[in-house]
Design a protein around this motif. Structure first.
Motif, PDB file in Angstrom:
ATOM      1  N   THR A 106      -0.739   2.435   0.341  1.00 56.92           N
ATOM      2  CA  THR A 106      -1.523   2.129   1.631  1.00 56.92           C
ATOM      3  C   THR A 106      -1.017   2.543   3.068  1.00 56.92           C
ATOM      4  OG1 THR A 106      -1.103  -0.419   0.884  1.00 56.92           O
ATOM      5  CG2 THR A 106      -0.832   0.032   3.746  1.00 56.92           C
ATOM      6  N   ARG A 107       0.129   3.110   2.677  1.00 59.39           N
ATOM      7  CA  ARG A 107       0.005   4.492   3.760  1.00 59.39           C
ATOM      8  C   ARG A 107      -0.987   5.378   4.004  1.00 59.39           C
ATOM      9  NH1 ARG A 107       5.697   6.707   4.386  1.00 59.39           N
ATOM     10  NH2 ARG A 107       5.935   6.540   2.396  1.00 59.39           N
ATOM     11  N   TYR A 108      -1.221   5.815   2.710  1.00 56.53           N
ATOM     12  CA  TYR A 108      -2.104   6.867   2.696  1.00 56.53           C
ATOM     13  C   TYR A 108      -3.475   6.669   3.375  1.00 56.53           C
ATOM     14  CZ  TYR A 108      -5.079  10.563   0.102  1.00 56.53           C
ATOM     15  OH  TYR A 108      -5.158  11.760   0.127  1.00 56.53           O
ATOM     16  N   ARG A 109      -3.923   5.513   2.951  1.00 60.39           N
ATOM     17  CA  ARG A 109      -5.302   4.787   3.403  1.00 60.39           C
ATOM     18  C   ARG A 109      -4.545   4.858   4.581  1.00 60.39           C
ATOM     19  NH1 ARG A 109      -5.294   2.028  -1.319  1.00 60.39           N
ATOM     20  NH2 ARG A 109      -4.349   0.105  -0.453  1.00 60.39           N
ATOM     21  N   ASP A 110      -3.703   4.542   5.067  1.00 57.24           N
ATOM     22  CA  ASP A 110      -4.249   4.057   6.885  1.00 57.24           C
ATOM     23  C   ASP A 110      -4.078   5.266   7.734  1.00 57.24           C
ATOM     24  OD1 ASP A 110      -3.901   1.428   6.599  1.00 57.24           O
ATOM     25  OD2 ASP A 110      -2.126   1.133   6.762  1.00 57.24           O
ATOM     26  N   ALA A 111      -3.170   6.734   6.892  1.00 55.50           N
ATOM     27  CA  ALA A 111      -3.320   7.721   7.438  1.00 55.50           C
ATOM     28  C   ALA A 111      -4.302   8.124   7.954  1.00 55.50           C
ATOM     29  CB  ALA A 111      -2.278   8.306   7.309  1.00 55.50           C
ATOM     30  N   TYR A 112      -5.306   8.293   7.058  1.00 49.85           N
ATOM     31  CA  TYR A 112      -6.748   9.395   6.890  1.00 49.85           C
ATOM     32  C   TYR A 112      -8.562   8.520   7.021  1.00 49.85           C
ATOM     33  CZ  TYR A 112      -2.948  12.699   6.276  1.00 49.85           C
ATOM     34  OH  TYR A 112      -1.746  12.846   5.432  1.00 49.85           O
TER      35      TYR A 112
END
Length: 657
Positions: A485-491
């Motif tokens: 989730t955090r990876y997708r939200d970041a980029y």
């Protein structure tokens, strides 16, 4: 009518182009005679063809072959070279002969020490055996609290040879800041030095090491490095202690563990602007191919060449410094200030003495050299082919200075990339023109574009830097982010399936890239990134300070202004003693590289209604953006503070004009 484009500042020398590795690579790929633009077009339209050619050209020595180059093209989650097993360390050491110079250890005093290929291989084998005896195996984490010396490279290669995961942090980070990063990894072994050099002083980090050990309860052992000659006291460490001399002088054979292409190699950390730094995980194979492309093709490095790039171990450029070994070239480590008071031009002197081929630095360094009247040409810099510059955009005014004072034979390569991909997005190559103030082109296999607010590619207009097709060195995942989730939200939250990096850029009609700065609030001084939270944490511990806000603002002339705004406790004046107390707290508690340019009193710090500091809006106000384009006052807890910062920005711009 199409606007006229500027003439290039320099054009590539035909003989240099003919002799370059990028030209040889094009021949190898069946594209002889292709110019850079055509080569780049092929590289982004045929990812499998390009990366397969890179694999073959650099003769990747896999333990088992790959099934196909790109099994799934998606972002995030692209699957590169499935089936292949390899090891980064094997490739870093395979081109080194016993007598070749692998590493030159330099410091700000001007002293140097050479590490041969045979010596490096022996040390890596010894430290790897020591780590193995301490229980380190595939997937375990080994962390370093180390300056930029050969010890860090040896420790990294030893860990990677076992399939362990490496992470490193410079010793100018306070123990708490280092622990905020390392504790997330639950490391098995810490490797730490007694201290480091900076600006004529030896900085003792023995007590800091003990404090860091105490903050990492998963440690089984700590390896203690004697670097600056300070005796390690006989503290009662909570885990086993092994002297580096003992760990690195065993007689052992190096055996590298085969790992899958996407096995974790290292964890690099984001700056931690909005909380704990994010751990970004990259893989053995992706880093191997991306760094061979960047260093071997764009920087034209190979056996006989030497790279000196000023960096600290917690900046992604250290990872490239270590990866120089992949090309068979010599890498230089440097411990100290880039411009110590005693000798501001020591880096140029060292580059001349050691016949450096690629000299890397930051815009602030080059601008500072010009400001202080330093003339590098008093040294013989004829060996330098490339002056690389990254960390922020290099202003056009610096280009003539480099030509006059370094040499008109050098390729001035302004580069933009990121820790996120531990590589570059745009830069130069031996066969690209150079325009002053611009990056020559997107790097090979980087499908770069500028998007407008609707996600439409635009040319000759400012837009968001995006990458529309995957790169092998994009993160495998974030640490402690099991569902991504955090990876997708970041980029990928703005444009699903498209990487949004957070830079404002212009892609010009003649193919170059102009970088206008970060669109987030990361502090980026001299190319060293730090999260504002690290500064706020130490300043707000002071009883005189109720709240603080630090901003890093790029300026039109290429400068970088980093003010700290403080709201004071009742009855406390912001006098010189308090300013010095704040600076000292930042030096010792966060980073001496990020002491602010100014400390200014404000009536308060503005927040969102949910309590988040308005860092980006304040930065944009200070850079001159109108209030109505920056923030909705109705969403702010104290709207009058927005007007206060807008006035500060206007007053500063008025003074500068």
């Amino acid at each position: 009518m199409t606007r006229p484009y500027p003439e290039p500042f320099t054009t590539p020398d035909p003989q240099v182009v003919a002799d370059s590795r990028i030209t040889d690579f094009a021949r190898h790929a069946g594209l002889a005679g292709t110019d850079y633009a055509a080569l780049h077009h092929w590289s982004v339209t045929d990812l499998e063809g390009f990366w397969g050619a890179v694999w073959d050209y650099f003769d990747i020595d896999a333990y088992s072959p790959y099934e196909q180059v790109l099994a799934e093209e998606r972002m995030p989650g692209a699957r590169w070279f499935p089936g292949a097993t390899l090891n980064y360390t094997h490739h870093a050491l395979r081109n080194l002969t016993d007598d070749s110079v692998a590493i030159i250890a330099l410091d700000e005093t001007g002293s140097s020490r050479e590490v041969t290929g045979g010596r490096l291989r022996a040390q890596v084998a010894s430290v790897a055996a020591t780590l193995r005896d301490l229980g380190v195996g595939k997937g375990d984490r080994v962390v370093g609290y180390l300056p930029n010396t050969p010890h860090a490279i040896v420790a990294f290669l030893a860990a990677a040879s076992l399939g362990a995961v490496w992470s490193v942090c410079g010793q100018d980070y306070a123990p708490k800041a280092a622990a905020d990063r390392f504790a997330q990894l639950e490391p098995t072994v810490l490797i730490s030095a007694d201290g480091y050099l900076f600006n004529g002083a030896t900085h003792d980090r023995r007590d800091a090491t003990l404090e860091l050990v105490g903050a990492l309860p998963t440690l089984k052992a700590t390896l203690l490095v004697d670097h600056v000659g300070l005796p390690w006291p006989s503290h009662a460490y909570p885990s086993l202690v092994v002297p580096w001399e003992e760990a690195s002088t065993r007689t052992e054979e190096l055996t590298c563990t085969p790992v899958p292409f996407d096995h974790p190699l290292w964890v690099v950390f984001s700056s931690g602007t909005t909380g704990l730094p994010k751990g970004i995980v990259h893989g053995h194979g992706g880093v191997l191919l991306e760094h061979l492309k960047t260093l071997g093709l764009h920087s034209d490095l190979g056996p006989g060449d030497r790279l000196l790039w000023y960096t600290t171990t917690h900046w992604m450029m250290w990872n490239l410094v270590a990866s120089t070994l992949l090309t068979g070239a010599t890498t230089c480590t440097y411990d100290g200030s880039p411009a110590p008071f005693a000798k501001l031009d020591v880096l140029w002197e060292l580059a001349a003495r050691h016949r450096v081929s690629v000299f890397g630095t930051s815009p602030q360094y080059l601008l500072g050299m010009a400001k202080h009247g330093i003339d590098p040409s008093v040294h013989d810099l004829s060996s330098i082919r490339v002056v690389g510059c990254t960390g922020s955009a290099l202003p056009a005014s610096a280009y003539p200075w480099v030509r006059r004072h370094v040499g008109d034979h050098v390729l001035l390569a302004s580069i933009s990339g990121g820790t996120d991909v531990v590589s570059g997005f745009a830069g130069s190559a031996p066969n690209t023109p150079v325009w002053a103030g611009e990056l020559s082109a997107p790097q090979l296999a980087v499908a770069l574009a500028a998007y407008d607010a609707e996600g439409v590619p635009i040319v000759d207009q400012v837009g968001e830097l995006v990458v529309t097709r995957p790169m092998p060195s994009m993160p495998l995942y974030f640490w402690n982010d099991p569902d991504g989730t955090r990876y997708r939200d970041a980029y990928f939250s703005s444009h699903p399936g498209v990487w949004r990096h957070g830079d404002w850029i212009t892609v010009t009609g003649h193919g170059s890239v102009i970088v206008h700065g970060r669109s987030d609030s990361t502090l980026n001084r001299n190319g060293v990134r730090l999260g504002s939270a690290d500064i706020h944490d130490v300043v707000e511990r002071l009883p005189e300070i109720t709240e603080a806000l630090v901003i890093g603002a790029e300026e039109p002339d290429g400068g970088y202004w980093m003010p700290l705004f403080v709201a004071l406790a009742a009855g406390v004046p912001l006098d010189d003693p308090l300013r010095e107390k704040i600076k000292e707290a930042i030096r010792t508690g966060a980073s001496p590289r990020h002491v602010p340019d100014e400390i200014l009193e404000v009536p308060g710090i503005p927040h969102t209604r949910t309590g988040k500091k308005l860092e980006v809006p304040v930065k944009r106000l200070l850079q001159g953006a109108p209030v109505e384009q920056v923030v909705n006052p109705a969403a702010v807890d104290a709207p009058d503070l927005i007007d206060h910062f807008a006035r500060l920005g206007a007053e500063r711009r008025g003074r500068s004009t």
